[in-house]
Design a protein around this motif. Structure first.
Motif, PDB file in Angstrom:
ATOM      1  N   TYR A 157      -6.029   8.287   1.484  1.00 56.46           N
ATOM      2  CA  TYR A 157      -5.414   7.132   2.141  1.00 56.46           C
ATOM      3  C   TYR A 157      -6.344   6.595   3.223  1.00 56.46           C
ATOM      4  O   TYR A 157      -6.606   5.395   3.294  1.00 56.46           O
ATOM      5  N   ASN A 170      -4.231  -0.082  -2.802  1.00 54.64           N
ATOM      6  CA  ASN A 170      -4.799  -0.144  -1.451  1.00 54.64           C
ATOM      7  C   ASN A 170      -6.158  -0.827  -1.395  1.00 54.64           C
ATOM      8  O   ASN A 170      -6.531  -1.359  -0.346  1.00 54.64           O
ATOM      9  N   THR A 204      -9.250   4.732   1.736  1.00 54.25           N
ATOM     10  CA  THR A 204      -8.944   3.371   1.264  1.00 54.25           C
ATOM     11  C   THR A 204      -8.832   2.408   2.439  1.00 54.25           C
ATOM     12  O   THR A 204      -9.254   1.253   2.355  1.00 54.25           O
ATOM     13  N   LYS A 205      -8.268   2.872   3.534  1.00 55.51           N
ATOM     14  CA  LYS A 205      -8.107   2.002   4.693  1.00 55.51           C
ATOM     15  C   LYS A 205      -9.435   1.774   5.417  1.00 55.51           C
ATOM     16  O   LYS A 205      -9.637   0.716   6.036  1.00 55.51           O
ATOM     17  N   GLY A 257       0.842  -1.189   0.000  1.00 57.61           N
ATOM     18  CA  GLY A 257       0.000   0.000   0.000  1.00 57.61           C
ATOM     19  C   GLY A 257       0.875   1.235   0.000  1.00 57.61           C
ATOM     20  O   GLY A 257       2.082   1.145   0.268  1.00 57.61           O
ATOM     21  N   GLN A 279      -3.082   4.639  -6.204  1.00 51.32           N
ATOM     22  CA  GLN A 279      -3.300   4.377  -4.781  1.00 51.32           C
ATOM     23  C   GLN A 279      -4.536   3.506  -4.579  1.00 51.32           C
ATOM     24  O   GLN A 279      -4.519   2.553  -3.789  1.00 51.32           O
TER      25      GLN A 279
END
Length: 257
Positions: free
Chosen positions: A150, A110, A153-154, A88, A106
């Motif tokens: 970010y 991810n 995505t997490k 990632g 990304q």
């Protein structure tokens, strides 16, 4: 011997997983973009732990290369017993200053890679009645008020893994989201994030993260949050209204993207 496949295996948390699982007696399949570093790690693991190590040089942002890794994960003749979706990356700079190409890459690494490799793993694991999948998320995924791509995505990784873990109850297949906080790896340097002002108390070590995560996996937990400080942070964060979260994150989190 059981076989473990780790993506993003050449550095940080991925490398720590590779070392730990090889030490536990797993044959390894190592996936990363850097062929030279993959070869160095493979030689070290084979020599030190007397395990078989296979390397796959692949960029998981590329659909064709991702498909090749998924095919290896789903190979019923050489089954993968443990899948660690660790690869990632984050990005520095504001959302509107980043190119859509970077943001799409990304998303592919991810999110798409986690989805495709987990799908390939679960299909063969269910047939055999056993297997483990660890999807590396982040504490950031609990705080999407930051407006970070970010973190978004997490957040997907966490929700996806929790839901799948519930759906697979009783099948012998375990799925867990690992949600580390700030960890001493190459991640922040690669993302161009300035982290020198972060207090030492908030830094975790990769080996610590891996140790706690495996203990949580084997205890049947669907989510692992290593470190007492981060367990407390997430617990408190769940009690704070989103409006207040936005105010706090906007003023304190470095490198929001």
């Amino acid at each position: 011997m059981p076989t473990a496949l780790v993506t993003g295996a050449t550095a940080g948390i991925g490398r720590a997983y590779a070392r730990r699982l090889a030490a536990e007696g797993h044959d390894m399949v190592l996936v990363a973009r850097d062929a030279e570093r993959l070869g160095e790690l493979a030689d070290r693991l084979q020599t030190r732990h007397n395990v078989r190590v296979e390397v796959l040089t692949a960029d998981l942002a590329d659909a064709a290369q991702r498909a090749q890794v998924a095919a290896r994960v789903g190979d019923v003749d050489e089954p993968v017993d443990v899948l660690v979706n660790n690869a990632g990356f984050g990005t520095g700079g504001a959302f509107w200053d980043l190119s859509t190409d970077v943001l799409q890459r990304q998303l592919e690494v991810n999110v798409a890679a986690v989805l495709e490799l987990t799908h390939a793993a679960v299909r063969q694991m269910r047939e055999r009645g056993r297997g483990d999948v660890i999807n590396v998320g982040s504490v950031a995924g609990f705080f999407t008020a930051s407006g970070s791509t970010y973190a978004a995505t997490k957040a997907y990784v966490i929700a996806f893994s929790e839901g799948l873990a519930t759906a697979l109850t009783g099948t012998g297949v375990r799925v867990m989201a690992l949600c580390p906080g700030f960890t001493q790896t190459e991640f922040h340097q690669r993302a161009g994030l300035e982290m020198s002002k972060l207090p030492r108390a908030f830094w975790l070590q990769a080996d610590q993260v891996v140790h706690e995560s495996l203990a949580d996996l084997r205890a049947g937990k669907p989510v692992s949050i290593p470190g007492a400080q981060y367990k407390a942070l997430v617990a408190i964060g769940r009690l704070i209204p989103k409006k207040l979260q936005r105010m706090v994150v906007t003023r304190t989190v470095p490198g929001r993207t």
